[in-house]
Scaffold this active site. Structure first.
Site, PDB file in Angstrom:
ATOM      1  N   GLY A  55       2.055  31.782  57.133  1.00 32.96           N
ATOM      2  CA  GLY A  55       1.683  30.402  57.472  1.00 32.96           C
ATOM      3  C   GLY A  55       2.135  29.397  56.440  1.00 32.96           C
ATOM      4  O   GLY A  55       2.222  28.210  56.711  1.00 32.96           O
ATOM      5  N   ASN A  56       2.384  29.856  55.227  1.00 32.66           N
ATOM      6  CA  ASN A  56       2.842  28.945  54.169  1.00 32.66           C
ATOM      7  C   ASN A  56       3.805  29.728  53.289  1.00 32.66           C
ATOM      8  O   ASN A  56       3.484  30.809  52.820  1.00 32.66           O
ATOM      9  CB  ASN A  56       1.635  28.457  53.358  1.00 32.66           C
ATOM     10  CG  ASN A  56       2.009  27.315  52.440  1.00 32.66           C
ATOM     11  OD1 ASN A  56       3.037  27.365  51.763  1.00 32.66           O
ATOM     12  ND2 ASN A  56       1.194  26.286  52.411  1.00 32.66           N
ATOM     13  N   HIS A 108      26.126  37.483  41.879  1.00 38.79           N
ATOM     14  CA  HIS A 108      25.195  36.354  42.019  1.00 38.79           C
ATOM     15  C   HIS A 108      25.931  35.013  41.984  1.00 38.79           C
ATOM     16  O   HIS A 108      25.395  34.003  41.555  1.00 38.79           O
ATOM     17  CB  HIS A 108      24.155  36.389  40.900  1.00 38.79           C
ATOM     18  CG  HIS A 108      23.239  37.569  40.949  1.00 38.79           C
ATOM     19  ND1 HIS A 108      22.110  37.608  41.744  1.00 38.79           N
ATOM     20  CD2 HIS A 108      23.279  38.779  40.319  1.00 38.79           C
ATOM     21  CE1 HIS A 108      21.489  38.768  41.582  1.00 38.79           C
ATOM     22  NE2 HIS A 108      22.182  39.497  40.721  1.00 38.79           N
ATOM     23  N   ARG A 141      21.314  37.178  33.396  1.00 37.68           N
ATOM     24  CA  ARG A 141      20.102  37.998  33.492  1.00 37.68           C
ATOM     25  C   ARG A 141      18.829  37.192  33.241  1.00 37.68           C
ATOM     26  O   ARG A 141      17.833  37.736  32.778  1.00 37.68           O
ATOM     27  CB  ARG A 141      20.187  39.193  32.540  1.00 37.68           C
ATOM     28  CG  ARG A 141      21.351  40.110  32.885  1.00 37.68           C
ATOM     29  CD  ARG A 141      21.499  41.282  31.951  1.00 37.68           C
ATOM     30  NE  ARG A 141      22.786  41.943  32.203  1.00 37.68           N
ATOM     31  CZ  ARG A 141      22.966  42.858  33.156  1.00 37.68           C
ATOM     32  NH1 ARG A 141      21.992  43.222  33.934  1.00 37.68           N
ATOM     33  NH2 ARG A 141      24.163  43.389  33.322  1.00 37.68           N
ATOM     34  N   ASP A 165      17.517  32.645  47.509  1.00 38.07           N
ATOM     35  CA  ASP A 165      18.689  33.492  47.308  1.00 38.07           C
ATOM     36  C   ASP A 165      18.481  34.693  48.210  1.00 38.07           C
ATOM     37  O   ASP A 165      17.593  35.511  47.980  1.00 38.07           O
ATOM     38  CB  ASP A 165      18.742  33.898  45.829  1.00 38.07           C
ATOM     39  CG  ASP A 165      19.856  34.899  45.533  1.00 38.07           C
ATOM     40  OD1 ASP A 165      20.478  35.399  46.493  1.00 38.07           O
ATOM     41  OD2 ASP A 165      20.087  35.178  44.350  1.00 38.07           O
ATOM     42  N   GLN A 196      16.820  39.010  48.195  1.00 42.40           N
ATOM     43  CA  GLN A 196      16.174  39.146  46.881  1.00 42.40           C
ATOM     44  C   GLN A 196      14.997  38.196  46.654  1.00 42.40           C
ATOM     45  O   GLN A 196      14.076  38.512  45.927  1.00 42.40           O
ATOM     46  CB  GLN A 196      17.193  39.041  45.742  1.00 42.40           C
ATOM     47  CG  GLN A 196      17.632  37.637  45.365  1.00 42.40           C
ATOM     48  CD  GLN A 196      18.267  37.591  43.960  1.00 42.40           C
ATOM     49  OE1 GLN A 196      19.044  38.449  43.590  1.00 42.40           O
ATOM     50  NE2 GLN A 196      17.927  36.570  43.196  1.00 42.40           N
ATOM     51  N   LYS A 246      14.277  34.262  37.605  1.00 44.16           N
ATOM     52  CA  LYS A 246      14.199  32.826  37.345  1.00 44.16           C
ATOM     53  C   LYS A 246      14.154  32.129  38.690  1.00 44.16           C
ATOM     54  O   LYS A 246      14.760  32.594  39.653  1.00 44.16           O
ATOM     55  CB  LYS A 246      15.435  32.366  36.568  1.00 44.16           C
ATOM     56  CG  LYS A 246      15.469  32.881  35.160  1.00 44.16           C
ATOM     57  CD  LYS A 246      14.482  32.167  34.255  1.00 44.16           C
ATOM     58  CE  LYS A 246      14.371  32.911  32.943  1.00 44.16           C
ATOM     59  NZ  LYS A 246      13.181  32.579  32.189  1.00 44.16           N
ATOM     60  N   ASP A 291      21.190  26.147  39.893  1.00 40.96           N
ATOM     61  CA  ASP A 291      21.259  27.611  39.925  1.00 40.96           C
ATOM     62  C   ASP A 291      21.320  28.151  38.498  1.00 40.96           C
ATOM     63  O   ASP A 291      21.852  27.490  37.606  1.00 40.96           O
ATOM     64  CB  ASP A 291      22.466  28.099  40.728  1.00 40.96           C
ATOM     65  CG  ASP A 291      22.389  29.604  40.979  1.00 40.96           C
ATOM     66  OD1 ASP A 291      21.254  30.131  41.107  1.00 40.96           O
ATOM     67  OD2 ASP A 291      23.441  30.270  41.037  1.00 40.96           O
ATOM     68  N   SER A 342      14.945  -0.412  44.226  1.00 39.79           N
ATOM     69  CA  SER A 342      13.851  -1.371  44.465  1.00 39.79           C
ATOM     70  C   SER A 342      12.444  -0.853  44.171  1.00 39.79           C
ATOM     71  O   SER A 342      11.781  -0.348  45.052  1.00 39.79           O
ATOM     72  CB  SER A 342      13.896  -1.975  45.871  1.00 39.79           C
ATOM     73  OG  SER A 342      14.511  -1.155  46.779  1.00 39.79           O
ATOM     74  N   TYR A 388       7.407  38.209  35.093  1.00 35.69           N
ATOM     75  CA  TYR A 388       8.718  37.747  35.536  1.00 35.69           C
ATOM     76  C   TYR A 388       9.313  38.635  36.612  1.00 35.69           C
ATOM     77  O   TYR A 388       9.407  39.831  36.443  1.00 35.69           O
ATOM     78  CB  TYR A 388       9.688  37.665  34.356  1.00 35.69           C
ATOM     79  CG  TYR A 388       9.400  36.460  33.531  1.00 35.69           C
ATOM     80  CD1 TYR A 388      10.018  35.247  33.827  1.00 35.69           C
ATOM     81  CD2 TYR A 388       8.468  36.488  32.508  1.00 35.69           C
ATOM     82  CE1 TYR A 388       9.738  34.116  33.100  1.00 35.69           C
ATOM     83  CE2 TYR A 388       8.181  35.367  31.778  1.00 35.69           C
ATOM     84  CZ  TYR A 388       8.809  34.194  32.068  1.00 35.69           C
ATOM     85  OH  TYR A 388       8.531  33.069  31.356  1.00 35.69           O
TER      86      TYR A 388
END
Ligand code: F6R
Ligand code: MG
Ligand code: MG
Length: 370
Positions: free
Chosen positions: A103-104, A18, A270, A11, A94, A236, A131, A247, A233
């Site tokens: 690098g990662n 949002h 939220r 995001d 955000q 989310k 989402d 198959s 937190y």
């Protein structure tokens, strides 16, 4: 030939609030990924959105955790963030938690679901993107798809999947993983993944008895940010997941049937409420009512030597209308609870809280009871 299928999402700014990704951010991503395809880094790609999340679906031959591919995603998100700032989009950048690429992309904010596997003669593959919810939202449908015979008829009647599958489950609090075989360890598996804010299905593998390689995943779910910030937190982690079909695997219809419940997931307003997960078309992947309800989209492709067909928008189908109606009914019902649990999440799972301030303010007014 081994192909890597990667979804990397972030995001980087909402339109408005949002609700949605602005088309100019998708334009930037399309331009960047086309360049990378011309430079032969990517074999193919598709850019889409789910709510306010910009989703990069990419195929390549670099394996998982490729520095080049992660860097491409990072730079794409950075350029899209600049545009988001220019347009004054909401919460620009955000999900880019760090300033510099190391690098990662793991642990830097964006979500990653990627797996490398040997393509079959014909390779149906579905990209699921959600989402306003968290990776644990995938536990219920992925369990149903790969382990529940009431969902997946093939577990009973198709000899090629009758032996079941192996689930890799992550404990995101303790940073540990465990492999569980189904159907043998189904009850142990359910004991863990029912606690979906702590235990998340990370990957599913075929069993050794399968004709598919037992060390190549058939499904993978994003979980990186939760993994990194376990115990704290910062939002989310609207997840993405990939499921291969047919198959020797659940059929496409058995895969989609996993999303026929509008089950309750955590997130929504939220990041602090339970609500139904509504399967929708890409055109309806706009989070509106009470910033939701949480949504999931599904794009189906056939894969050949890393090349993707045009996607099919699999939930853009009246067969899912009743599930959407049910989701709306549950939305009304849950909303009527207002600030009460179980609509509002238990205290320890809430992304926003005023409780410490309320407790401080009331402080001495609390009297001991005998
Ligand atoms: C949930 C989400 C939104 C916001 C809400 C408040 O994941 O992104 O529901 O949490 O709109 O947002 P702020 O605090 O940015 O005003
Ligand atoms: Mg947002
Ligand atoms: Mg989002």
């Amino acid at each position: 030939m081994k192909t890597t299928f990667s979804i990397i999402k972030a995001d980087v700014g909402g339109w408005p609030g949002h609700a949605l990704v602005h088309p100019s951010l998708q334009e930037i991503a399309n331009k960047r990924l086309l360049e990378a395809q011309r430079d032969k880094l990517l074999i193919d790609y598709h850019v889409t959105h789910c709510g306010d999340d910009l989703e990069l679906i990419m195929t390549h031959a670099n394996g998982v955790d490729s520095k080049e591919v992660h860097n491409l995603a990072w730079e794409t998100f950075c350029e899209a963030t600049e545009k988001a700032r220019e347009l004054g989009l909401y919460g620009a950048g955000q999900d880019l938690l760090c300033d510099a690429f190391s690098g990662n992309i793991k642990g830097m904010g964006p979500g990653i679901a990627e797996m490398e596997f040997t393509e079959r003669k014909a390779e149906p593959i579905v990209a699921f993107m959600m989402d306003k919810t968290e990776p644990g939202a995938f536990n219920f449908p992925i369990f149903k798809i790969f382990a529940d015979p009431f969902n997946t008829a093939g577990l009973i009647i198709d000899p090629s999947i009758h032996d079941g599958f192996v689930f890799e489950v992550w404990d995101i609090l303790e940073h540990k993983n465990v492999m569980l075989n189904t159907p043998e360890q189904m009850y142990d598996l359910l004991a863990l993944i029912g606690a979906k804010s702590r235990f998340v299905i990370k990957r599913v593998y075929p069993k050794k008895s399968s004709k598919l390689p037992a060390d190549e995943p058939v499904s993978v779910i994003s979980s990186e940010k939760l993994y990194q910030i376990a115990g704290e937190y910062v939002g989310k982690d609207d997840p993405a997941g990939v499921v291969r079909a047919q198959s020797g695997l659940p059929a496409l219809g058995e895969v989609l049937e996993g999303f026929s419940k509008a089950h309750l997931v955590s997130g929504w307003m939220r990041g602090s409420h339970n609500g139904p997960l509504m399967p929708v078309s890409v055109n309806n992947a706009t989070c509106t009512r009470f910033d939701g309800p949480p949504r999931v989209i599904a794009l189906g492709f056939q894969l050949k030597n890393g090349k993707l067909t045009e996607p099919v928008d699999l939930f853009d189908d009246p067969a899912f209308d009743r599930i959407r109606q049910e989701a709306l009914h549950i939305t009304d019902y849950m909303r009527q609870h207002g600030p009460f649990e179980p609509h509002r999440l238990p205290m320890e799972d809430m992304e926003y809280t005023t409780l410490p301030n309320v407790m401080k303010k009331l402080g001495k007014k609390f009297k001991k009871i005998d």
